[in-house]
Design an enzyme around this catalytic site. Structure first.
Site, PDB file in Angstrom:
ATOM      1  N   GLU A   1       5.254  -5.917   1.486  1.00 30.14           N
ATOM      2  CA  GLU A   1       4.790  -6.549   0.250  1.00 30.14           C
ATOM      3  C   GLU A   1       4.068  -5.541  -0.643  1.00 30.14           C
ATOM      4  OE1 GLU A   1       2.401  -9.805   1.793  1.00 30.14           O
ATOM      5  OE2 GLU A   1       0.800  -8.436   2.375  1.00 30.14           O
TER       6      GLU A   1
ATOM      7  N   GLY B   1       0.790  -1.226   0.000  1.00 31.85           N
ATOM      8  CA  GLY B   1       0.000   0.000   0.000  1.00 31.85           C
ATOM      9  C   GLY B   1       0.823   1.277   0.000  1.00 31.85           C
TER      10      GLY B   1
ATOM     11  N   TYR C   1      -2.266  -2.739 -11.794  1.00 35.45           N
ATOM     12  CA  TYR C   1      -3.732  -2.654 -11.700  1.00 35.45           C
ATOM     13  C   TYR C   1      -4.299  -1.969 -12.952  1.00 35.45           C
ATOM     14  CZ  TYR C   1      -2.666  -3.642  -6.800  1.00 35.45           C
ATOM     15  OH  TYR C   1      -2.193  -4.189  -5.639  1.00 35.45           O
TER      16      TYR C   1
ATOM     17  N   CYS D   1     -19.610   1.730 -25.386  1.00 37.22           N
ATOM     18  CA  CYS D   1     -20.897   2.424 -25.387  1.00 37.22           C
ATOM     19  C   CYS D   1     -21.365   2.616 -23.951  1.00 37.22           C
ATOM     20  CB  CYS D   1     -21.918   1.616 -26.162  1.00 37.22           C
ATOM     21  SG  CYS D   1     -21.321   1.151 -27.778  1.00 37.22           S
TER      22      CYS D   1
ATOM     23  N   GLY E   1       2.888  -3.669  -4.085  1.00 38.74           N
ATOM     24  CA  GLY E   1       2.599  -4.055  -5.467  1.00 38.74           C
ATOM     25  C   GLY E   1       2.698  -2.830  -6.360  1.00 38.74           C
ATOM     26  N   ARG E   2       1.682  -1.980  -6.241  1.00 40.01           N
ATOM     27  CA  ARG E   2       1.550  -0.820  -7.126  1.00 40.01           C
ATOM     28  C   ARG E   2       2.815   0.032  -7.208  1.00 40.01           C
ATOM     29  NH1 ARG E   2      -3.503   1.570  -8.382  1.00 40.01           N
ATOM     30  NH2 ARG E   2      -4.401   0.492  -6.584  1.00 40.01           N
TER      31      ARG E   2
END
Ligand SMILES: *Cc1c(COP(=O)(O)O)cnc(C)c1O
Length: 403
Positions: A271, A235, A381, A352, A273-274
């Site tokens: 840990e 995070g 992500y 659409c 990620g982003r």
């Protein structure tokens, strides 16, 4: 912003080769190395594979990470195959018996257990398989003072949550764990928490300290000498509005070194990620059409949020750069090239639905049909969280640049 390797490739692709995801693996390597170098040597760095599980990404990170955090049976299989031998920590809610069995067969190194029932299932599966030592971290919703999370974008703990165990539930789990009384196969190795995402370095350090202190108290209260690991989660904040303002890994590393000194004998682990992979990827496409409606300009792009759902889920403007295409080959039609100049323009895709918006009312010097647009911060992500099959448009190309 865009790296020269990406720019060169993008200008060589034809319109029909677009949209494309382009990943700059040397840039990823340099970033991962810088992150690793900023962290104290004893701190373990796991990469949360769900941010971007593409095998070239996983393999590029391998020399710079201790292991991978995986959150499903599918990720266990996939990451094991992509980076054989790398330690895996298996987390995530709702693990099935079948997933647990397969993870034990594949020798997953750590299980992040999210509930009392899951702990019982894991013990049963391990006993059935004749496995007598399984290393467990309990995922705990460590209580935080209400101001500790600051402006967290997505709070996962510290309030009612489907994830992890509340402190009272941890008490009930202890008798099922060896080192705490049980002679079963499960060994309590540590505490895991992932309480929020989008935190800056000072907030992350506050949360990490709260988790480590909580783990120490638990281990002291119950004499848990084997509880030597504290995983404080991921995070780390990423600022889509300011791609250059990156998480302060230097300050974080320094703070984590201090925290480690206050917790001798414990292994600290993170840990993210982003914050590791978001910067290495670009989603590149071309402008198909430009039009005005109700006095506002819209650029319709080839592709859209079925390829990059990030701006729709996070309700932000995906940062982008215009790559003007001036060759005559780009515009061969016998009518004027649709264009906007010095005007706010909303970039939409081909779906659409009014939700197919990549960036809203962004001022651009000029944007014309046939120009290319490179969306930055598309390395995490992005593709893997998108609803690819909606409207049945073709999939993008994938390019992993490595030179
Ligand atoms: C998603 C997740 C992470 C990674 O979060 P980022 O915001 O990508 O850093 C880490 N740990 C757990 C348990 C997660 O669910």
């Amino acid at each position: 912003m865009i790296t020269s390797a990406v720019r060169t490739l993008v200008t060589e692709l034809t319109g029909d080769d677009l949209p494309a995801y382009v990943y700059d693996l040397p840039a990823l390597r340099a970033h991962a190395r810088a992150v690793r170098d900023a962290l104290p040597p004893g701190l373990e760095l796991y990469y949360a594979a769900k941010a971007n599980p593409a095998p070239p990404v996983l393999r590029t990170l391998a020399p710079h990470v201790t292991g991978y955090e995986v959150a499903s049976g599918g990720e266990v299989e996939h990451v094991r195959a992509a980076v054989p031998g790398a330690p895996l920590a298996f987390g995530g809610p709702g693990k099935t018996e079948g997933e647990l069995r397969r993870a034990l067969t594949l020798g997953v190194e750590r299980f992040h257990v999210e509930s009392e029932q899951e702990l019982r299932l894991l013990a049963g599966v391990a006993e059935d398989a004749g496995i007598d030592a399984v290393d467990v971290l309990l995922r705990v919703n460590v209580p935080l003072a209400s101001d500790e999370l600051g402006g967290a974008a997505l709070a996962m703990g510290g309030r009612p949550s489907p994830f992890g165990l509340d402190p009272e539930a941890v008490q009930r789990c202890l008798p099922l764990l060896s080192g705490a009384g049980s002679r079963g196969p499960l060994r309590l190795r540590g505490i895991h928490a992932h309480l929020a995402s989008g935190l800056d370095a000072p907030a992350q350090l506050t949360v990490a300290a709260a988790i480590a202190d909580w783990a120490r108290k638990l281990s002291e209260r119950h004499g848990l000498d084997d509880l030597t690991e504290v995983n404080v989660g991921g995070g780390m904040g990423v600022d889509y509005a300011h791609p250059d303002r990156r998480f302060d890994w230097a300050a974080y590393g320094k703070g984590m070194a201090d925290l480690a000194l206050r917790h001798p004998g414990r292994t600290l682990r993170i840990e993210p990620g982003r914050a590791l992979t978001v910067y290495c990827g670009w989603y590149v496409t071309e402008v198909l059409d430009i039009k005005h409606s109700g006095g506002e300009a819209f650029a319709v792009l080839r592709g859209g949020t079925h390829h990059i759902r990030t701006p729709a889920t996070k309700q932000h403007d995906q940062p982008f750069q215009v790559l003007p295409m001036d060759t005559t080959a780009t515009w061969t039609r016998p009518w004027a090239r649709p264009a906007v100049r010095e005007e706010p323009v909303t970039l939409v895709g081909q779906l659409c639905t009014p939700k197919d918006v990549l960036a809203r009312r962004v001022q651009v010097p000029e944007l014309r049909a046939g120009d290319r647009v490179a969306f930055a911060m598309a390395g995490a992500y992005a593709w893997n969280i998108s609803h690819h099959d909606f409207l049945m448009h073709p999939r993008p190309g994938f390019h992993y640049l490595d030179t």
